[in-house]
Structures are given as structure tokens and as C-alpha cells.
Scaffold this active site. Sequence first.
Site, PDB file in Angstrom:
ATOM      1  CG  ASP A  66       5.492  97.837  -2.468  1.00 55.36           C
ATOM      2  OD1 ASP A  66       4.128  98.526  -2.530  1.00 55.36           O
ATOM      3  OD2 ASP A  66       5.884  98.246  -1.650  1.00 55.36           O
ATOM      4  CG  ASP A 126       2.827 100.928   4.120  1.00 58.62           C
ATOM      5  OD1 ASP A 126       2.854  99.697   3.831  1.00 58.62           O
ATOM      6  OD2 ASP A 126       3.214 101.605   2.938  1.00 58.62           O
TER       7      ASP A 126
HETATM    8  C1  GLA Z   1       5.602 100.715   0.540  1.00 62.76           C
HETATM    9  C2  GLA Z   1       5.271  99.398   1.310  1.00 62.76           C
HETATM   10  C3  GLA Z   1       5.958  99.045   2.465  1.00 62.76           C
HETATM   11  C4  GLA Z   1       7.589  98.872   2.216  1.00 62.76           C
HETATM   12  C5  GLA Z   1       7.873  99.970   1.438  1.00 62.76           C
HETATM   13  C6  GLA Z   1       9.332  99.569   0.810  1.00 62.76           C
HETATM   14  O1  GLA Z   1       5.554 101.715   1.084  1.00 62.76           O
HETATM   15  O2  GLA Z   1       3.772  99.389   1.341  1.00 62.76           O
HETATM   16  O3  GLA Z   1       5.334  97.957   3.177  1.00 62.76           O
HETATM   17  O4  GLA Z   1       7.385  97.707   1.410  1.00 62.76           O
HETATM   18  O5  GLA Z   1       7.101 100.343   0.125  1.00 62.76           O
HETATM   19  O6  GLA Z   1       9.692 100.954   0.191  1.00 62.76           O
END
Ligand code: GLA
Length: 683
Positions: A440, A503
Site C-alpha cells: 500500500d 477502496d
Molecule cells: C488503504 C487501502 C485499504 C486498506 C487500508 C489499511 O486505505 O486502500 O484497502 O488496506 O489502507 O489501512
Amino acid sequence: MNRTWALQTPTTTYAVACDERGLLRSVHWGGRIDAVDDLTPGQLWDLSTNDLYADIAEEEFPLHGGFRYKEVGLRAVLADGTRELRPVVAGDTWHERGHLTIRCIDEDAGLTIDLYYRIVGDLDLIERWVVVSNTSQDRILLERIASAQFHIPFDDLRFSNVSGLWAAEFQPFTQPTGPAKLRLDSRKGVSDHRHNPSFILAGPDTTETAGPVWFGALAHPGNFFLTVEQSQYGGTSVTIGIGEDDCAVTLEPGGSFTTPPVVAGYTRQGYGRMSTTAHAYGRRLMRPGPRPVLYNSWEAAGFDVTDDGQRELATRARAIGAELFVVDDGWFGRRGQEADGLGDWWVSPEKFPRGLAPLVAHVNRLGMAFGIWVEPEMVSPNSDLYAAHPDWVHRDARHDPETSRDQLVLDLSRPDVRDHIFSVLDGLLSENAIAYLKWDANRPMAQVGPDRAVWWEHTAGLVAVVRRLREAHPEVLIEACASGGGRVDLGTLGLFDDFWPSDNTDALDRLTIQRGYSMLHPTKAMRAWITDSPNFLTQRDIPLRFRAHVAMMGSLGVGADLSSMTETELAELGVYIDQYKTWRPVIQEGALHRLDNPSPNAYQLYQFSVPERSLVFVFLPASRIGRRGTRVRLRGLEPDSRYRFTANWVEHDRSGAWLMEHGFDVWLQGDYASDVIVVDRIS
Ligand code: GLA
């Protein structure tokens, strides 16, 4: 030396020529022309004292200098401050399989510019990139270094890209080109949620199945710029390359700089053919093999990951058929919430008193592979890593570093930072049976300090770390996530194995996101999860069937809280996952067609196809007055083959021609209705 260079693919010709003034000109990018001798540059002359040859010419890679007021591919500053360059075409090299390098040299400046062309013939694509070498005794500063400029001999085209933001990525848009120049870019250190580093230019009447499209995509996981300039003299140019805003790279004497490649193609068979071609190219960048059905704990557990909780989820995930169990954020350091712990990639003793090993063993015993979330480019101010190395982050001398999501960005242009990231991840992967990393990156770069090369060097550093990790752990798949879809591009693909495109897992929103994504990126690389209803982000209630069908149009995952689902729901979920496994080769490896919907009701129709089987996904988000059905006309079948399918409860046996020209009716009722129709070739 030739005066004309023609790159031939089965249906296209891309030709460049040197004109009588020595300018390297784009001569043709379009349908195939075998008579190469006909490919000569058009006649040009100064139109007025203000409209001069060099500005009018469709130069293949114009350099700043002289009477050039158009977009240029390269702007360099020599040691004495000179920015005027006068390169001449100095030679060419034909490599195997029709690959080509054209060399341009400015002897006085001490600069060699090599234009590279590689044919991906079976896909009717070409790749272009540029290598600039400093043959002088002094430093040369590159202020702009594009990968390519392309020329399309028409005005009033239709430009398409995506626009977006966090949780609303890949909103497709199309707008006419006109006298005003278009510019898209990203300045955040990633290719960004806002736009995609790619261009699609089509004729005014181009549809999914017919009409000209010129398209291209930059393979670079960082800042980019892209301009589309309609010339006042006719024609349209596209210039695309690494982000130039605030970026400048120094070429030492004897040094050279290689741009990332841009892959480009032309078709006259509409947006659909563009996409199937781009998908086939994208799949080739990916490691072969099916992508596993995963379960991810993020929406179910948030930061509250514990040994017991994750085991229980894993057991339930296995029961519905998951093949890979991924522990998301929260497992490491003092990470109880967003503000803490990034950089401390040691297993939290509070949450996992016996380490990760028992959980991994449990997951493996169940028959699943184990995956884990990391955010290696970042550090929380509240972490051991930051306490030990406050100088490792991007910062400027006069201000405190500003946080976003309570975190700072590590400076990956530094070898010591890269070595640290590598050794921490190498340790994690060596000590635990980890088959999948979700990588990420949750905030943009900022305050990068005085060195303008850092934008480029940071991204090059990221590429180097990920490559090194892949070499050390070739079996581990790595998912690219950057707050959802902040880093989806052809430079990330190949380096990483799949994308988390957003997300936002609301199935209705996802239909739009997935459509935008599908223009140039392959299905197999698109992670799509079935999550809870109401959706955590949009609070929208959508039936499980519709949610599942939408997610099944990607690399399937599940992110729902399995402990709050009923036995009936879990059983239903299991059926979808079983179906997906049977259909996976068609969805992940097949051709995707965005079918037309002739109904006044807003059906959305998608076809995935391999020669033996097609799957038609039908969605009706809301049924309107009249309750009309729709007609499904398939694409890409064999006209004379026979196919069997069931639609509206009746089994049919029809020819490919009938399915493509006439089509069958589908009628769904209610809201959030969906179906998948399986069309099998029987002879
Ligand atoms: C980001 C990612 C999510 C999740 C969060 C965890 O927002 O896009 O999918 O992994 O971080 O903190």
C-alpha cells in the site's frame, strides 16, 4: 541511411521520415501501407513570418529551440545555460524482428538522442522510448524528457481518459479536442487517482465496434505528464512522459537517461478492439497463472486484527472456498490506529503473542496460502523507525514535515532507505510462509527538498526495491494499492501482480469504476471483492447476488465480515466462489467485450470470451417504467459454429452468426437484478 522508416504490424503502419530540411517527421500512423516508398513527408513551407516551418512540421521528437512554440519532447540546459539544440539525424539501426533505433546527434551540445521502437506485431502495437546520452565534458540538465510524441493527422477528435479521487477512481470521460490544449498530469509521486497516464483519441463517430482509435499508455509508476495539442495547421499531437513539473534530471558527462516506454496502437475497430488489444498486452506483462480467490480482513476487522480473530475469519474464509487469506493493516508494531507504527514491521506482541507462525500454519493447514499487508514506503512519526532515522523522510529545510493520514514518505532515492526496506521485507518473507503482499501507499509525496531529480529518483528507487524483492522471492505475488487506485498503470503492472483499483467496494459504484478501468487495463489484474451490505462507505444496500456478480468480473476476492453473515448467506457466497473457479479462465484470460444495451432500461452487459465459452454478465441496477428487457448481441464468436445457452429459462442452440447479428432477449425484474448467461460452443 534510409530516409523513411516504416514499422509494420499486421494491420498498421507507423512511419517516420527525414525531410529535405533534415527534420525527422511523423509520416503515417494508421492502417497498413505496404508501398513504403509512398510514405514521404508532406510538403511544408513557412505560412507567414509568424507561422514557421519548424512549428508546423509534425516532428517525431521535437526538441526545444528555434521556431518551436509547440509541445516538445526534450528540453535541456547545457553547462553555459544554452537551451537551443540542433540535432541532426545521424543513423539508424534495425534490430531483429523489425525493431528500430534512430539516432540524432547534436555534436556541438554533446547530446545524443536515440529514439527506440519495438514492434509487438501480433498485437498491432509499438513501444517507444528515448535514451539521451551526454557526450560532452559538462553536466547537462534535462528539464523535460518525454517518452514519445505522436501525431494524428486529424482535428476534432474525441479524447478519453478517466477522472477521479479516492474511492471514486476511474470515472470514464470523453471530451472533444479543440483549439485549447489538453494537459493531464500527476504530481503526487504516483500515477494518481485523478487521471491515468494514457491517451485515447478517436474519431467523432467511433463506437465500441467501429471507427478509428489511436491510443497509448506510459509504463511508469510515478508522476507523468500528457498533452494533447491540436495544431492550428491541422492535426493533433500527443506528448507523454515522466512528470516534468518540478522535476529535472542531471546528466553527468558520459551518462545517459532512459525514459520509460510508452506502448501505442491504432485500430479502426473501435474502443472494443483497443481494449482487447491493451488487455492482451497487459496480461503479457503479468506473471502467468490464475489469480487466487482471496479473503481480506480489512472491511471486517479494520485495525483490530488478532491471532484469534484472524484464525476464526480464516476458517470461515476457507469454508466459502477462499484460496488465499490476507491479513490487512494493523498486525505490526504499535499499529492500533492510523496514527502509529508504520515502519516498524515487527509482529505486534499484543495482537500475536506467539508471532505470525501459528496463524500462517493454521491458514496453510486449511489449504489456503497466506498474504499480508505492508506499506513500506511510509513511516509514522510515532514509530521506532522514525525515532531512529528522522532524516529518512522527504522534508524541506525550513518547515516541519507535514503529515497526511499521520504519516510521512520515506525518501526512496536514498540507497540506505532502499536497503532497509528490502532487508525488512526480505526478513518478513523469509521467516514466514507468505505468498502474497498487499503493498500500500496511502499518501502523496510532498516537501521533497531542493533536488528536483528526486521525483524521478524516488520512483526509480521504488522500482529497484520491488524488483530486488521479486528476485529474492519470485513466488510471492504483490498487489499494488495506493489508497485504492492511486497507482494503476502499465509501469506498476509487471512490477506488481495485481491492482486494488478502489477502496470503494459498493457494487453499483464499482460497475462504473470497473468500466473505466477496463478501457486499457486487464481484468486479471483487477482485484474485486464481495463486501457487506450496506456498504461501509456508501451505506447502500445491494443484494448479495448483484454484489457477487460485479466482483466476479475481476480477480475475485471477499472482504465481507463472514462472522456476521447467516449460514444461508455463507452458502450462497460459496456457490458464487465455486462458479467463479469454474469460470476463472474465461474471466481472467478471456477477451472482454462491453456490449451495447439497446433497451430504454439501463442494463449493463459485459461478455468474457474464450473460443469454447462466453459468459454474459447482465446487470439491471434499477428497473424503470415499462419494465423492458434487453437484447444481447455477442461479439467475437465463430459465425458458423453452434452455441448452446439458457436465457430466460429456455435452452437454445444457435449459430455464432445468429448470436452476433440477431441476439437473444434477456429480461430482468426489480432493482439490483443480475444474471450470468453461459454460452458454450458445441460444434
Ligand atoms: C488503504 C487501502 C485499504 C486498506 C487500508 C489499511 O486505505 O486502500 O484497502 O488496506 O489502507 O489501512
